[in-house]
Scaffold this motif. Structure first.
Motif, PDB file in Angstrom:
ATOM      1  N   TRP A 182       0.842  -1.212   0.000  1.00 46.30           N
ATOM      2  CA  TRP A 182       0.000   0.000   0.000  1.00 46.30           C
ATOM      3  C   TRP A 182       0.873   1.257   0.000  1.00 46.30           C
ATOM      4  N   ILE A 187      -1.444   3.922  -1.759  1.00 40.45           N
ATOM      5  CA  ILE A 187      -2.892   3.732  -1.512  1.00 40.45           C
ATOM      6  C   ILE A 187      -3.199   3.497  -0.023  1.00 40.45           C
ATOM      7  N   PRO A 189      -4.821   4.214   3.196  1.00 41.59           N
ATOM      8  CA  PRO A 189      -5.969   5.102   3.478  1.00 41.59           C
ATOM      9  C   PRO A 189      -5.629   6.100   4.581  1.00 41.59           C
ATOM     10  N   GLU A 195     -11.119  10.055   2.154  1.00 43.52           N
ATOM     11  CA  GLU A 195     -10.902   9.431   0.851  1.00 43.52           C
ATOM     12  C   GLU A 195     -12.157   9.542  -0.021  1.00 43.52           C
ATOM     13  N   HIS A 217      -7.002   5.430  -6.556  1.00 40.29           N
ATOM     14  CA  HIS A 217      -7.718   6.100  -5.469  1.00 40.29           C
ATOM     15  C   HIS A 217      -8.953   5.292  -5.045  1.00 40.29           C
ATOM     16  N   ARG A 220      -7.727   2.971  -2.511  1.00 37.43           N
ATOM     17  CA  ARG A 220      -7.473   3.638  -1.232  1.00 37.43           C
ATOM     18  C   ARG A 220      -8.796   3.915  -0.497  1.00 37.43           C
TER      19      ARG A 220
END
Ligand code: BF8
Length: 629
Positions: A182, A187, A189, A195, A217, A220
């Motif tokens: 991630w 990505i 979060p 988000e 996105h 995410r």
């Protein structure tokens, strides 16, 4: 359609389960409109819409890209088909992530009000889980009351919705190799609402036009749901109402009673339904029901709020999302009490054909034609009693000549929270890991999601689960998928007889079914936690595990978010209904293939559940080979 044989064939074509078939027949004979009729009246559905190539985002449109001709290759603003398809997908995903996360927020808010003594009827039930969560959030517990800890924890979680620290605490539960992916891909979060708001910004005309950037996105945002909003919903519901443990109960439309007041609890958030259960236990309510001529009150669940009640209290569950109209058509439902999500807006029209009262309770989910009783934590129990009273008041209006409760209930076993599974294994995942390494269990698949009238009701879930267990693949389920398999008897320990020898042996040893009910749709977070713990024991990422996911009959935007956080977490996921992305070859290739290079997982689309089992089995074997087991 007036020929009895044709009507029966149509009823059988619509649903797999016998009790559902019976009620489908009733609706067809009596001309009661259902989702199947509306699907038929919508034919042919828009081909552009199915491909995802329409854009209705701004007032220069609506636009649509012609995927076959040479004209109209861009919308008025200049967006090409990749941008439009990716933006539409992100838009849908945001709706789903919002639904889960907003539900989670309400649970945290009630936990805080409970801590402050401002919520009537609620209490901290699982103090141990509260303390574990507090430790994760760095909140001191020693010498403090549960209420003081819960208030701090609620504040810590609520902060993560907007989030100035750019970090979701529970995402630290993911194994280090998964988090590293991630991080590398950008990505991670940073906040739950954040988000989603950023996604809405990117969707605005003239912002994000790069389909790869848009889809990253999307991942995410979905991770913010799975490891954020949904996980918070699950954990705080456990703190307030108890962490599920294995129990027995019943399922299908036969759970409705011929001589009691039937109250169907439909929707998602346990905040309402748990209070209704508490209110129905009041002896005064039972007496009132008897005064009206009933033998008592029969509460049954439906959809995910039904799953929440089933998991924690063993309240029988009448059905999944396609059962909501069929339940009313039994003529035996006094009240359908709803909060939000997956409630057909036409339900009051169905109920108007009978004596059934539809009662909405959430300020954010009113339905024309329904009665509205606003539900507040401060006065929850009193409101719940008033709602039950209204249901009882409807009982004398029931027409016994129109009551048709089909068949007998099916028994089931539920309550397999992650903690319960771990404890059934003896407090550690080692026995399961050993069985996987030895090959008696090849791997595990999470079968999740909805019903969709485009697929025979429950057929996708049941067939896929049967195919997987035959191949020694353990199945864990949530949502409407779990209810479908419950109706088919797959949530019983005896169903292990349908499993391959290896899985059967393990199930028999532990006395568990080969298909484990892990809860509602927000409880897919339980699957994430289980996968993370197993990966941690092995010292690998989730993407390295021989596991998979499937949503054979999905319809909801929530399923898009779930599927995406599964894939972003490393879980290969097969969809039974094609998502609206086939208009863009680039988007399709990225999600079905390109993403593999990032998360070692991807999406596949396969409507045939037997072929879906083939795909999942092949992926599990691929991962086993890579792990050298
Ligand atoms: O959250 S599985 S139809 S009831 S969306 Fe809805 Fe789908 Fe059922 Fe639960 Ni999940």
């Amino acid at each position: 359609m007036c020929d009895p044989k044709t009507m029966r064939m149509e009823a059988e074509k619509r649903s797999l389960d016998r009790t559902d078939q019976e009620m489908n027949l009733v609706t067809i004979q009596d001309g009661i409109e259902t989702a199947w009729d509306r699907l038929s009246s919508q034919q042919p559905q828009c081909g552009f819409g199915q491909l995802g190539v329409c854009c209705n985002n701004c007032a220069m449109g609506p636009c649509r890209i012609d995927p076959f001709g040479e004209k109209a290759k861009r919308g008025v603003c200049g967006a090409d088909v990749d941008t439009i398809v990716a933006r539409n997908l992100l838009d849908d995903l945001c709706v789903g992530a919002s639904a889960h996360s907003d539900h989670g927020r309400e649970v945290v808010e009630v936990m805080r009000e409970t801590a402050r003594g401002q919520a009537e009827g609620y209490r901290i039930t699982d103090g141990k889980k509260l303390q574990r969560l507090a430790a994760e959030y760095g909140i001191p517990v020693s010498g403090r009351s549960n209420e003081a800890i819960a208030e701090d924890l609620a504040n810590g979680m609520l902060e993560e919705y907007g989030c100035i620290k750019n970090h979701l605490q529970l995402s630290d539960r993911a194994p280090e190799p998964t988090r590293a992916i991630w991080e590398k891909t950008g990505i991670v979060p940073r906040g739950i609402d954040r988000e989603i708001v950023e996604a809405m910004h990117r969707i605005h005309m003239g912002v994000d036009a790069d389909y790869v950037n848009i889809l990253l996105h999307a991942m995410r945002t979905a991770l913010g749901d799975g490891w954020g909003g949904s996980m918070i919903a699950t954990e705080c519901s456990d703190i307030l109402f108890g962490t599920p443990k294995p129990l027995s109960s019943e399922v299908n439309l036969g759970t409705l009673s011929t001589d009691k007041v039937n109250v169907v609890l439909h929707g998602h958030n346990p905040l309402l339904s748990e209070m209704i259960v508490a209110a129905a236990e009041d002896p005064g309510m039972k007496q009132y029901a008897e005064k009206k001529g009933a033998k008592g009150i029969n509460l049954v669940g439906m959809c995910c709020t039904g799953n929440e009640l089933l998991m924690r209290s063993g309240v029988p569950i009448a059905g999944n999302v396609l059962d909501q109209e069929l339940a009313i058509a039994t003529g035996a439902v006094e009240a359908m009490i709803v909060d939000y999500q997956c409630i057909y807006p036409s339900i009051p029209a169905t109920a108007a054909c009978y004596h059934t009262r539809v009662i909405t309770t959430s300020r954010k989910a009113k339905i024309p034609g329904a009665e509205y009783m606003e539900f507040h934590p401060k006065t929850a129990l009193a409101t719940a009693k008033e709602i039950i009273k209204r249901a009882i008041d409807a009982y004398p209006d029931r027409d016994p000549n129109r009551v048709r409760i089909p068949g007998k209930p099916m028994k089931l076993m539920a309550g397999f929270s992650e903690e319960a599974i771990c404890s059934a294994l003896g407090g550690t995942y080692k026995p399961l890991i050993d069985a996987i390494v030895a090959g008696s269990i090849r791997g595990a698949v999470g079968v999740v999601g909805c019903n969709n009238p485009k697929i025979r009701h429950d057929y996708g879930h049941v067939t896929l689960a049967q195919e997987l267990i035959k191949r020694n693949i353990l199945v864990v389920e949530t949502g409407c998928a779990a209810i479908a398999c419950g109706k088919a008897g797959l949530l019983l320990p005896e169903a292990a007889d349908q499993a391959g020898e290896g899985l059967k042996g393990v199930c028999n040893l532990l006395g568990i079914p080969p298909v484990l009910h892990m809860g509602s749709c927000v409880d897919n977070s339980r699957i994430l936690v289980m996968a993370a713990k197993i990966a941690n024991e092995l010292g690998v990422g989730i993407g390295d595990l021989p596991i998979g996911g499937a949503a054979p009959e999905w319809y909801s935007q929530k399923a898009i978010s779930i599927g995406t956080y599964f894939v972003a977490s490393g879980v290969y996921t097969v969809l039974g209904i094609p998502p609206k992305i086939f208009g863009s070859q680039n988007v399709l290739t990225l999600l079905a293939d390109g993403v593999k290079g990032i998360t070692n997982s991807s999406f596949a689309v396969e409507p045939d559940p037997v072929k879906a089992a083939d795909l999942l089995e092949a992926e599990i074997e691929r991962k086993r080979t890579a792990l050298k087991i």
